[in-house]
Scaffold this motif. Structure first.
Motif: not given
Length: 122
Positions: A51-52, A56-59, A71, A102, A104
């Motif tokens: 997660i960033t 806001t962005t996940t992988l 999270s 910054r 991912l």
């Protein structure tokens, strides 16, 4: 080495759930991307999710998509991995890791926790 403490592992039956926590102490977690990795006996450590810094962005790795959710709560300086519909193949030591980026990424993490054992068995 940055102090990271994982918790929340344990023994759960197939289909059950666990939530892992990764608490940072003495430094701001929001400077880092957070990732979770796992390592089962006799296997190489594998990427699970990331997660960033902003959340806001996940992988995710394919095998956990739709079952695991990564999270973070920067106000609490803690990252989380919610694991649902657990399978015996999910049994492993789970590690959280940080990288000052910054981006991912699936690798190249610099700081690691001590790990927490997750065992999925009936």
């Amino acid at each position: 080495q940055l102090p990271l403490v994982e918790s929340g592992g344990g023994l759960v039956k197939p289909g059950g759930s666990l939530r892992l926590s990764c608490a940072a102490s003495g430094f701001p977690l929001d400077a880092y991307a957070v990732a979770w990795f796992r390592q089962a006996p006799g296997k190489e450590r594998e990427f699970v999710a990331a997660i960033t810094w902003s959340g806001t962005t996940t992988l995710y790795t394919d095998s956990v998509k739709g079952r695991f959710t990564i999270s973070r709560d920067n106000a609490k300086n803690t990252g989380y991995l919610q694991m649902n519909s657990l399978k015996p193949d999910d049994s492993a030591v789970y590690y959280c890791a940080l990288r000052a980026t910054r981006l991912l990424l699936r690798s190249g993490y610099d700081y690691w926790g001590q790990g927490t054992q997750v065992t999925v068995s009936s």
